[in-house]
Design a protein around this motif. Structure first.
Motif, PDB file in Angstrom:
ATOM      1  N   ASN A   1     -34.368 -30.273  48.998  1.00 35.45           N
ATOM      2  CA  ASN A   1     -33.372 -29.275  49.431  1.00 35.45           C
ATOM      3  C   ASN A   1     -33.536 -27.934  48.726  1.00 35.45           C
TER       4      ASN A   1
ATOM      5  N   VAL B   1     -28.137 -22.875  51.549  1.00 38.35           N
ATOM      6  CA  VAL B   1     -29.282 -22.231  52.216  1.00 38.35           C
ATOM      7  C   VAL B   1     -29.089 -22.306  53.725  1.00 38.35           C
TER       8      VAL B   1
ATOM      9  N   TRP C   1     -35.040 -23.025  38.827  1.00 40.96           N
ATOM     10  CA  TRP C   1     -36.459 -22.653  38.866  1.00 40.96           C
ATOM     11  C   TRP C   1     -37.314 -23.896  38.618  1.00 40.96           C
TER      12      TRP C   1
ATOM     13  N   PHE D   1     -33.335 -26.985  34.762  1.00 41.22           N
ATOM     14  CA  PHE D   1     -34.313 -25.996  35.247  1.00 41.22           C
ATOM     15  C   PHE D   1     -33.712 -24.696  35.765  1.00 41.22           C
TER      16      PHE D   1
ATOM     17  N   ARG E   1     -33.500 -48.317  41.976  1.00 43.39           N
ATOM     18  CA  ARG E   1     -32.687 -47.573  41.002  1.00 43.39           C
ATOM     19  C   ARG E   1     -32.771 -48.237  39.634  1.00 43.39           C
TER      20      ARG E   1
ATOM     21  N   LEU F   1     -40.486 -45.063  39.366  1.00 40.91           N
ATOM     22  CA  LEU F   1     -39.378 -45.782  40.005  1.00 40.91           C
ATOM     23  C   LEU F   1     -38.411 -44.770  40.599  1.00 40.91           C
TER      24      LEU F   1
ATOM     25  N   THR G   1     -35.433 -31.826  45.226  1.00 42.82           N
ATOM     26  CA  THR G   1     -36.744 -31.361  45.702  1.00 42.82           C
ATOM     27  C   THR G   1     -36.785 -31.243  47.228  1.00 42.82           C
TER      28      THR G   1
HETATM   29  C1  LIG Z   1     -30.352 -24.073  46.599  1.00 41.68           C
HETATM   30  C2  LIG Z   1     -31.466 -24.213  45.598  1.00 41.68           C
HETATM   31  C3  LIG Z   1     -32.672 -23.557  45.802  1.00 41.68           C
HETATM   32  C4  LIG Z   1     -33.707 -23.691  44.886  1.00 41.68           C
HETATM   33  N1  LIG Z   1     -34.864 -23.002  45.093  1.00 41.68           N
HETATM   34  C5  LIG Z   1     -35.819 -23.034  44.147  1.00 41.68           C
HETATM   35  C6  LIG Z   1     -37.007 -22.265  44.308  1.00 41.68           C
HETATM   36  O1  LIG Z   1     -37.187 -21.539  45.279  1.00 41.68           O
HETATM   37  N2  LIG Z   1     -37.931 -22.324  43.323  1.00 41.68           N
HETATM   38  C7  LIG Z   1     -37.758 -23.092  42.205  1.00 41.68           C
HETATM   39  O2  LIG Z   1     -38.604 -23.061  41.307  1.00 41.68           O
HETATM   40  N3  LIG Z   1     -36.668 -23.887  42.060  1.00 41.68           N
HETATM   41  C8  LIG Z   1     -35.703 -23.875  43.007  1.00 41.68           C
HETATM   42  N4  LIG Z   1     -34.590 -24.647  42.853  1.00 41.68           N
HETATM   43  C9  LIG Z   1     -34.556 -25.674  41.788  1.00 41.68           C
HETATM   44  C10 LIG Z   1     -35.386 -26.898  42.170  1.00 41.68           C
HETATM   45  O3  LIG Z   1     -35.168 -27.250  43.521  1.00 41.68           O
HETATM   46  C11 LIG Z   1     -35.022 -28.098  41.294  1.00 41.68           C
HETATM   47  O4  LIG Z   1     -34.987 -27.693  39.952  1.00 41.68           O
HETATM   48  C12 LIG Z   1     -36.067 -29.196  41.441  1.00 41.68           C
HETATM   49  O5  LIG Z   1     -36.160 -29.592  42.793  1.00 41.68           O
HETATM   50  C13 LIG Z   1     -35.711 -30.390  40.570  1.00 41.68           C
HETATM   51  O6  LIG Z   1     -36.672 -31.387  40.804  1.00 41.68           O
HETATM   52  P1  LIG Z   1     -36.565 -32.769  40.035  1.00 41.68           P
HETATM   53  O7  LIG Z   1     -37.739 -33.567  40.385  1.00 41.68           O
HETATM   54  O8  LIG Z   1     -36.321 -32.497  38.588  1.00 41.68           O
HETATM   55  O9  LIG Z   1     -35.211 -33.406  40.600  1.00 41.68           O
HETATM   56  P2  LIG Z   1     -35.000 -34.228  41.969  1.00 41.68           P
HETATM   57  O10 LIG Z   1     -35.804 -33.673  43.059  1.00 41.68           O
HETATM   58  O11 LIG Z   1     -33.525 -34.317  42.182  1.00 41.68           O
HETATM   59  O12 LIG Z   1     -35.597 -35.645  41.620  1.00 41.68           O
HETATM   60  C14 LIG Z   1     -34.927 -36.580  40.805  1.00 41.68           C
HETATM   61  C15 LIG Z   1     -35.102 -37.954  41.433  1.00 41.68           C
HETATM   62  O13 LIG Z   1     -34.625 -38.945  40.527  1.00 41.68           O
HETATM   63  C16 LIG Z   1     -34.060 -39.985  41.291  1.00 41.68           C
HETATM   64  N5  LIG Z   1     -33.174 -40.762  40.418  1.00 41.68           N
HETATM   65  C17 LIG Z   1     -31.991 -40.400  39.856  1.00 41.68           C
HETATM   66  N6  LIG Z   1     -31.480 -41.414  39.137  1.00 41.68           N
HETATM   67  C18 LIG Z   1     -32.370 -42.432  39.217  1.00 41.68           C
HETATM   68  C19 LIG Z   1     -32.407 -43.764  38.696  1.00 41.68           C
HETATM   69  N7  LIG Z   1     -31.422 -44.255  37.945  1.00 41.68           N
HETATM   70  N8  LIG Z   1     -33.460 -44.562  39.015  1.00 41.68           N
HETATM   71  C20 LIG Z   1     -34.486 -44.099  39.788  1.00 41.68           C
HETATM   72  N9  LIG Z   1     -34.487 -42.847  40.328  1.00 41.68           N
HETATM   73  C21 LIG Z   1     -33.442 -42.034  40.043  1.00 41.68           C
HETATM   74  C22 LIG Z   1     -33.338 -39.259  42.416  1.00 41.68           C
HETATM   75  O14 LIG Z   1     -33.115 -40.110  43.529  1.00 41.68           O
HETATM   76  C23 LIG Z   1     -34.299 -38.120  42.725  1.00 41.68           C
HETATM   77  O15 LIG Z   1     -35.173 -38.414  43.797  1.00 41.68           O
HETATM   78  C24 LIG Z   1     -33.537 -24.508  43.746  1.00 41.68           C
HETATM   79  C25 LIG Z   1     -32.324 -25.166  43.520  1.00 41.68           C
HETATM   80  C26 LIG Z   1     -31.290 -25.002  44.412  1.00 41.68           C
HETATM   81  C27 LIG Z   1     -29.979 -25.662  44.113  1.00 41.68           C
END
Ligand SMILES: Cc1cc2nc3c(=O)[nH]c(=O)nc-3n(C[C@H](O)[C@H](O)[C@H](O)COP(=O)(O)OP(=O)(O)OC[C@H]3O[C@@H](n4cnc5c(N)ncnc54)[C@H](O)[C@@H]3O)c2cc1C
Length: 482
Positions: free
Chosen positions: A63, A235, A336, A333, A188, A51, A61
């Motif tokens: 960005n 970035v 990373w 994370f 959501r 979901l 992810t």
């Molecule tokens: C500038 C920057 C550069 C980076 N570069 C790197 C890199 O080069 N290498 C690396 O390893 N890491 C990097 N990172 C870290 C990495 O990008 C993140 O740790 C990673 O993208 C997190 O992924 P995620 O799936 O956990 O979170 P997200 O991609 O944020 O996914 C979470 C999802 O949950 C959804 N969500 C939230 N609440 C709810 C809800 N109530 N119901 C349903 N959906 C919901 C959101 O809409 C979102 O789509 C970087 C971070 C930054 C800030």
């Protein structure tokens, strides 16, 4: 402010959930972590539903800078010192396995996501530190090389480099991988009960529930709000900056990150705690640094993102809380999250399927007891959250003094309010009490957003939710100038 990933990858929209359904597992969030976890679970035969509040990959992810590496900066010697050699070795092995798993999936599933192998390097001006880090990395089984000369136009004593790491286009990958998964977008989750997840238009009854929402938004149990904060960084994608062969990160505070994507050199940096905005412009300072290093370059895109930082530097991957045995979490994370998303997916699959995993203890969220967290915080947060919505009268002089395109916190007879004057001269007025736990929001001039310095929630100038842990927007009222 759209990332090059979002600019260059479109996908067909998935329908929202409109029913009451059953699944063996439900994953909340379709970022890299959620999609990989659902994919691993499906591969293991666990019928899984995802979901997503917005679109697949629309959160952090979409960005990121998307380097997939076990090389998490200058981390080996510090990790050994803090956690001991055995834990440090498991940390490295989990991330190396994650890098290899990405390569395998891309190869076997034939995913077109521009995955290329690179050295991942951390550079520093401190020769002795580089030598110690190389030694520590080798002790942990990493084939680290100490290079005295690197291709970057920065002044340094060299870099510790790890070969065989990869970089890719995160949205091409995550959207391709999600094609075979049961994902609902624009859905959501508003309420989570022991085995039931509820949304505005439907619900999922599931044996297991995984929070892959970047910041776990159920405050009690778990209390993740008291164990993490968020850090934002910026970035820019540069054209005409030449071509880089490796992926780089600098050591220390105010460091820079570099990687190549096609014709663009991605330069990242200017990190700060979300809500604690720095003087001057983060994008401007990055552009200035780019001009110094690559005088011929030109910014083609810029964007920012944020990530959760834990107090001991290790993520939380595992059971959500002792009293919710069917809930799981993956968060914290430390920027990373590409490699940690895969570590999470592999580990959570093992936990849910009842398999042994050597890293389970290393990343277990239960490594901190909630007894360590002051009761005051819990009660304080709850008390402020109870504040009722207020109607603000904006003093006429505020309207006159605020420049177009600027925001500010103003005192009104009813208390503080957040105001933003649009480029057209209209005033947008919002409550600046964060709906998550009642902290006061701060104006972020870079992104024209209201950001929470406590837990990192963000809202646009009209009050719409941008980033959690908050799960609703802030109250907005049309201007009433007294
Ligand atoms: C500038 C920057 C550069 C980076 N570069 C790197 C890199 O080069 N290498 C690396 O390893 N890491 C990097 N990172 C870290 C990495 O990008 C993140 O740790 C990673 O993208 C997190 O992924 P995620 O799936 O956990 O979170 P997200 O991609 O944020 O996914 C979470 C999802 O949950 C959804 N969500 C939230 N609440 C709810 C809800 N109530 N119901 C349903 N959906 C919901 C959101 O809409 C979102 O789509 C970087 C971070 C930054 C800030």
């Amino acid at each position: 402010m759209e990332s090059i990933w979002k600019k260059t990858c479109d996908s067909e929209k998935r329908p929202a959930l409109k029913d009451h359904i059953q699944a063996e597992a439900v994953v909340i969030g379709a970022g890299m972590t959620g999609i990989l976890t659902a994919w691993q679970l499906e591969q293991a035969g666990v019928r899984t539903v995802v979901l997503e509040a917005d679109r697949i990959g629309s959160g952090q992810t979409g960005n990121t800078t998307a380097k997939i590496t076990l090389q998490h900066g200058m981390f080996c010697s510090a990790l050994i010192e803090k956690k001991g050699e055995e834990t440090a070795r498991k940390y490295v092995q989990a991330n190396q396995a994650a890098v290899e798993e990405y390569k395998r999936i891309v190869r076997e599933e034939k995913i077109d996501c521009d995955l290329t192998e690179r050295d991942a390097c951390v550079y520093s001006g401190d020769r002795e530190k580089l030598r110690r880090e190389t030694e520590a990395a080798r002790k942990l089984g990493i084939e680290a090389l100490l290079k005295e000369q690197i291709e970057l136009p920065v002044s340094c004593a060299g870099a510790v480099c790890v070969p065989g790491q990869v970089q890719f286009h995160p949205l091409k990958f995550v959207r391709a991988l999600s094609e075979c998964l049961n994902v609902y977008e624009d859905t959501r989750v508003t309420e989570v009960e022991p085995n039931l997840v509820t949304t505005a238009c439907g619900s999922v009854h599931a044996g297991k529930i995984v929070f892959a929402s970047h910041f776990p938004f159920v405050n009690f149990p778990g209390m993740y709000f008291a164990r993490m904060h968020q850090e934002r960084s910026y970035v820019i994608a540069l054209e005409h900056a030449g071509e880089l062969h490796g992926m780089y990160i600098g050591d220390g505070k105010d460091t820079l990150s570099f990687r190549q994507y096609g014709p663009y050199l991605l330069l990242g940096g200017q990190a700060h705690r979300t809500g604690e905005n720095r003087e001057g412009g983060c994008y401007d300072r990055l552009k200035e640094a780019a001009k110094q290093m690559y005088p011929e370059s030109r910014p083609a895109a810029c964007w920012s993102a944020q990530d959760c930082m834990t107090s001991d530097g290790l993520p939380f991957i595992g059971g959500y809380a002792a009293d919710c045995p069917d809930w799981y979490v993956a968060a914290g994370f430390q920027k990373w999250g590409m490699s940690f998303a895969m570590v999470s997916a592999m580990l959570l699959k093992d936990l849910i399927c009842g398999n042994e995993n050597p890293c389970a203890e290393v990343f277990a969220p239960s490594r901190f007891s909630s007894g360590e967290i002051p009761q005051l915080m819990k009660e304080g947060g709850k008390a402020v959250k109870g504040l009722t919505k207020r109607f603000f009268h904006l003093p006429a002089e505020t309207d006159a003094s605020l420049k177009r395109g600027h925001g500010a916190v103003v005192e009104t007879p009813q208390g503080k309010a957040g105001v933003y004057k649009t480029e057209e001269g209209n005033i947008c007025q919002v409550d600046i009490v964060c709906p998550h736990m009642g902290c006061e929001l701060a104006w972020n001039p870079e992104e024209r957003s209201w950001d929470c310095p406590c837990h990192g929630s963000r809202f646009d100038y009209e009050g719409n939710l941008l980033d959690g842990p908050a799960q609703e927007g802030i109250w907005q009222k049309s201007t009433d100038i007294s």
